[in-house]
Motif scaffolding. Structure first.
Motif, PDB file in Angstrom:
ATOM      1  N   THR A 154      -7.671 -20.402  15.823  1.00  0.00           N
ATOM      2  CA  THR A 154      -7.154 -21.520  15.221  1.00  0.00           C
ATOM      3  C   THR A 154      -7.075 -22.802  15.761  1.00  0.00           C
ATOM      4  OG1 THR A 154      -4.879 -21.170  15.339  1.00  0.00           O
ATOM      5  CG2 THR A 154      -5.812 -20.166  13.437  1.00  0.00           C
ATOM      6  N   GLN A 157      -8.950 -26.135  15.383  1.00  0.00           N
ATOM      7  CA  GLN A 157      -8.182 -27.112  14.390  1.00  0.00           C
ATOM      8  C   GLN A 157      -7.489 -28.252  14.757  1.00  0.00           C
ATOM      9  OE1 GLN A 157     -10.654 -26.272  12.290  1.00  0.00           O
ATOM     10  NE2 GLN A 157      -9.378 -26.943  10.571  1.00  0.00           N
ATOM     11  N   THR A 370     -15.821 -29.747  -1.648  1.00  0.00           N
ATOM     12  CA  THR A 370     -14.248 -30.050  -1.827  1.00  0.00           C
ATOM     13  C   THR A 370     -13.856 -31.424  -1.864  1.00  0.00           C
ATOM     14  OG1 THR A 370     -14.187 -27.856  -0.789  1.00  0.00           O
ATOM     15  CG2 THR A 370     -12.057 -29.251  -0.881  1.00  0.00           C
ATOM     16  N   ASP A 420      -6.236 -24.406   1.476  1.00  0.00           N
ATOM     17  CA  ASP A 420      -6.907 -24.585   2.570  1.00  0.00           C
ATOM     18  C   ASP A 420      -6.673 -26.102   3.055  1.00  0.00           C
ATOM     19  OD1 ASP A 420      -8.783 -24.267   4.796  1.00  0.00           O
ATOM     20  OD2 ASP A 420     -10.630 -24.858   3.461  1.00  0.00           O
ATOM     21  N   GLU A 423      -8.388 -28.793   1.134  1.00  0.00           N
ATOM     22  CA  GLU A 423      -7.671 -29.186  -0.221  1.00  0.00           C
ATOM     23  C   GLU A 423      -6.432 -30.148   0.057  1.00  0.00           C
ATOM     24  OE1 GLU A 423      -8.114 -25.317  -0.865  1.00  0.00           O
ATOM     25  OE2 GLU A 423      -9.747 -26.155   0.170  1.00  0.00           O
ATOM     26  N   SER A 457      -1.707 -23.512   8.297  1.00  0.00           N
ATOM     27  CA  SER A 457      -1.990 -22.843   7.153  1.00  0.00           C
ATOM     28  C   SER A 457      -3.323 -21.961   7.294  1.00  0.00           C
ATOM     29  CB  SER A 457      -2.536 -24.054   6.101  1.00  0.00           C
ATOM     30  OG  SER A 457      -3.985 -24.493   6.831  1.00  0.00           O
ATOM     31  N   PHE A 458      -3.926 -21.708   8.589  1.00  0.00           N
ATOM     32  CA  PHE A 458      -4.751 -20.685   8.739  1.00  0.00           C
ATOM     33  C   PHE A 458      -4.082 -19.410   8.923  1.00  0.00           C
ATOM     34  CE2 PHE A 458      -7.795 -24.206   9.005  1.00  0.00           C
ATOM     35  CZ  PHE A 458      -9.013 -23.773   8.868  1.00  0.00           C
ATOM     36  N   GLY A 464      -4.195 -17.422   4.368  1.00  0.00           N
ATOM     37  CA  GLY A 464      -4.725 -17.954   5.534  1.00  0.00           C
ATOM     38  C   GLY A 464      -6.083 -17.453   6.096  1.00  0.00           C
ATOM     39  N   PHE A 465      -6.910 -18.350   6.180  1.00  0.00           N
ATOM     40  CA  PHE A 465      -8.195 -17.944   6.360  1.00  0.00           C
ATOM     41  C   PHE A 465      -8.641 -17.206   7.599  1.00  0.00           C
ATOM     42  CE2 PHE A 465      -9.178 -20.323   2.933  1.00  0.00           C
ATOM     43  CZ  PHE A 465     -10.316 -20.926   2.573  1.00  0.00           C
TER      44      PHE A 465
END
Length: 516
Positions: A154, A157, A370, A420, A423, A457-458, A464-465
Motif C-alpha cells: 500500500t 498510495q 468512477t 475504495d 469513491e 482503506s486498502f 480492503g483491496f
C-alpha cells in the motif's frame, strides 16, 4: 422524508456497493434515481443534470489527470517485465539472514516499487507470489508475513508518484479555490500535483521508518515469528545488487526529480517514466541490449544538452554552431526513437506488451469511470441540499476546527472499510474539504492527512483491496483469517503515522514550502 433525501441517497449508495454491483454503475444509477425522486417530490431542480455534460468535458480535458494512465503504464511495465521480481529476490538475499530480514527487504522493495510504479495491486500480487512463500519457508508466522506484504504494497498510495495523490491534488485544489471564492477572494491560488508529491514524500518515508521499527522490534521481542532465512544462494555480489537496484532508482530520480525540481509537469514526467520503464524492460530482455542502451544514453544526453543549449531551427538568425547542435540533436532523437521502437517490438514479441496494455486499460477505465459517475452523484447530492447539511454538521462539531477535522477523519476511516479510495476521494472529499479549509486548516497538510487515511482503506477488512489482492496470490496455507489478523497491527501503525503528521505539521509542509 423529502428533507432527508440526501442522507437516504448516501445510504443507498453504500447498500448498492455492498450488494456487489459495479461501483461506477452503482454511483451513476443511484444519482439518476434520486435526481428524479427529488424532482417528483419537489426538492430538486432537475435542470441541474444539464451540468453533467460540461463536467464530463472538464474531466476529459483535465491536463493533470492525463498523468494517471502514464504512471499506470510505467508500473505495469516494471511488473510484467519481472523487474519487480528481480528486486525482491535480490533484497531478500541481502537482508534475509537477519532476524526479521525478509520482512525488512519486503518493506524496502515495497518502497522502491511505490516510488517507481504507484500501483498497489501489482505490488501486492508480485510480493504475494514471490516473497510470501519464501517467508513461510523460512518459518515466518503466516499472520505477520501476510501483514508485511499487504502493508508494504500500500506504500504506492502515499509515496509519490501515485494515482491517489494525483486525484487528491485535483480535488483539494478545487476545494481550496472554492474556499477562497467563499472568502470573497477572486485572485485565487491553486495547488499543483508537484506540491502534493513534495508534501507526501517525507510522511511516506516516516511511515516506512515506523514499519521497519515495528518489524525490528517484533523480531527482538518475538524471535520465533520472524527467524533468519537460510537462503541457498547466499548473499549476492555487489554488482548484482547494483544491476537490480540502480535502474529503478535512476527512474525514480528522473521522474520525481523532474517534478520536484520544476523541470517538467507531472504529465511530462509521467511520460518520461513510461518511456524509461519500456527502455529498461527492453534492456532486461537481453535482445539487442547494447543498441537499446545506446539509444537510452542518447536520450539522456539530449535532455541535458537541450537544457543547457536550446536550439530553435525555425529562427533565421542562427549561426553555424546552432545548426551543428541542431543536427546533433536530430541524430540523438533518431537514436532514441529507434531504441524505443526496438524495445516495444521485443516486448510485443515476448507478449509482455499485451499484459501491460490490458492492465493499463483496465485500471485507467475503472478510475475514470468512477470519477465520471461521482461527478453526477455530487451534482445530485448538492441539488438535494447535501452540501449545506455537511457544512452544518462540521460547523456544529464541538471543538471547532479540530473537532470538525477529527470527525471527518473518523468518518473517512470508517468509510474505508466499505469504499475504495477513488469513491471517497471524488464523492466525500469535495463535500468536507472546502469547509475544513474555511475553518483554517492548511490544504496541503490536510491533504496528506487524508491521503494516509485513504491509504489505510486498502488494509481495513472486509473490503480492503490489498486483502483481496493477497488472498488471490497467497499460498493455500495462508487463510483469510491470517491476512485479517496480520494487517491489524499495521492499521494501528497507520494511525500512529497520522498522529505524527497531525502533531508535527512541518513533516508535510516543509518540503513543498522550500521547493515551491
Amino acid at each position: 422524508m423529502s428533507q432527508y433525501l440526501d442522507l437516504l441517497m448516501f445510504a443507498s449508495l453504500m447498500g448498492a456497493i455492498l450488494l456487489g454491483f459495479p461501483v461506477a454503475f452503482s454511483i451513476a444509477g443511484v444519482a439518476v434515481i434520486f435526481a428524479y425522486l427529488g424532482w417528483v417530490l419537489g426538492v430538486m431542480d432537475i435542470s441541474l443534470l444539464g451540468a453533467v455534460g460540461p463536467r464530463v468535458f472538464g474531466l476529459l480535458s483535465n491536463q493533470v489527470l492525463i498523468a494517471i494512465p502514464l504512471f499506470v503504464l510505467m508500473g505495469a511495465v516494471l511488473e510484467k517485465s519481472r523487474i519487480a521480481e528481480e528486486l525482491l529476490d535480490t533484497a531478500a538475499r541481502v537482508f534475509g539472514q537477519l532476524r526479521g530480514g525478509l520482512g525488512i527487504s519486503v518493506v524496502l522493495v515495497g518502497t522502491l516499487l511505490a516510488a517507481s510504479t504507484g500501483i498497489v495491486g501489482a505490488t501486492v500480487v508480485a510480493m504475494g507470489l514471490i516473497a510470501l512463500p519464501t517467508m513461510l519457508r523460512a518459518g515466518y508466522n503466516p499472520r505477520i508475513a501476510s501483514g508485511i506484504v499487504c502493508t508494504a504494497g500500500t506504500l504506492g498510495q502515499i509515496i509519490p508518484p501515485s494515482t491517489l495523490l494525483i486525484i487528491l491534488a485535483d480535488v483539494m485544489s478545487n476545494a481550496f479555490q472554492q474556499a477562497q471564492y467563499e472568502q470573497g477572494k477572486f485572485a485565487v491560488e491553486a495547488l499543483s500535483v508537484g506540491q502534493f508529491f513534495a508534501a507526501a514524500l517525507i510522511p511516506g518515508l516516516v511511515l516506512v521508518a515506523v514499519y521497519l521499527l515495528y518489524i525490528v522490534g517484533r523480531g527482538i521481542v518475538r524471535p520465533d515469528d520472524m527467524p533468519p532465512a537460510d537462503l541457498e544462494e547466499g548473499r549476492p555480489e555487489l554488482s548484482k545488487v547494483l544491476s537490480a537496484m540502480m535502474p529503478p532508482i535512476l527512474l525514480i530520480v528522473a521522474v520525481l526529480g523532474a517534478i520536484l525540481g520544476g523541470v517538467a509537469t507531472p504529465t511530462e514526467a509521467a511520460s518520461v517514466g513510461a518511456v524509461g520503464a519500456i527502455l529498461m524492460a527492453g534492456i532486461r530482455t537481453g535482445f539487442s541490449p547494447r543498441l537499446i542502451l545506446t539509444g537510452t544514453i542518447a536520450l539522456l544526453v539530449l535532455a541535458i544538452c537541450v537544457g543547457f543549449f536550446p536550439v530553435r531551427l525555425q529562427r533565421s538568425d542562427l549561426g553555424i554552431g546552432s545548426y551543428l547542435a541542431g543536427g546533433f540533436y536530430i541524430v540523438l532523437t533518431l537514436s532514441g526513437a529507434i531504441a524505443i521502437l526496438l524495445a516495444l517490438y521485443v516486448l510485443w514479441k515476448r507478449r509482455v506488451l499485451h499484459g501491460v496494455a490490458d492492465a493499463t486499460l483496465t485500471m485507467t477505465s475503472m478510475i475514470f469511470a468512477t470519477i465520471l459517475a461521482a461527478g453526477m452523484f455530487s451534482l445530485v447530492f448538492i441539488g438535494l441540499g447535501g452540501e449545506e447539511r455537511v457544512a452544518e454538521i462540521l460547523q456544529s462539531m464541538p471543538g471547532g476546527a479540530t473537532g470538525a477535522l477529527l470527525f471527518s477523519m473518523a468518518f473517512i476511516f470508517i468509510l474505508g472499510f466499505f469504499l475504495d479510495f477513488v469513491e471517497i476521494s471524488v464523492i466525500v472529499l469535495p463535500l468536507v474539504a472546502p469547509t475544513l479549509i474555511l475553518m483554517g486548516h492548511d490544504p496541503l497538510w490536510l491533504g496528506i492527512l487524508l491521503a494516509i487515511n485513504l491509504q489505510t482503506s486498502f488494509l481495513t477488512p472486509p473490503f480492503g483491496f490489498s486483502l483481496f489482492y493477497l488472498r488471490g496470490a497467497a499460498p493455500k496455507e495462508v487463510t483469510t483469517g491470517h491476512i485479517y489478523a496480520g494487517v491489524a497491527p499495521f492499521i494501528v501503525l497507520q494511525v500512529v503515522g497520522m498522529l505524527l503528521v497531525w502533531m508535527l505539521p512541518a513533516v508535510s509542509t516543509w518540503l513543498p514550502n522550500a521547493l515551491f
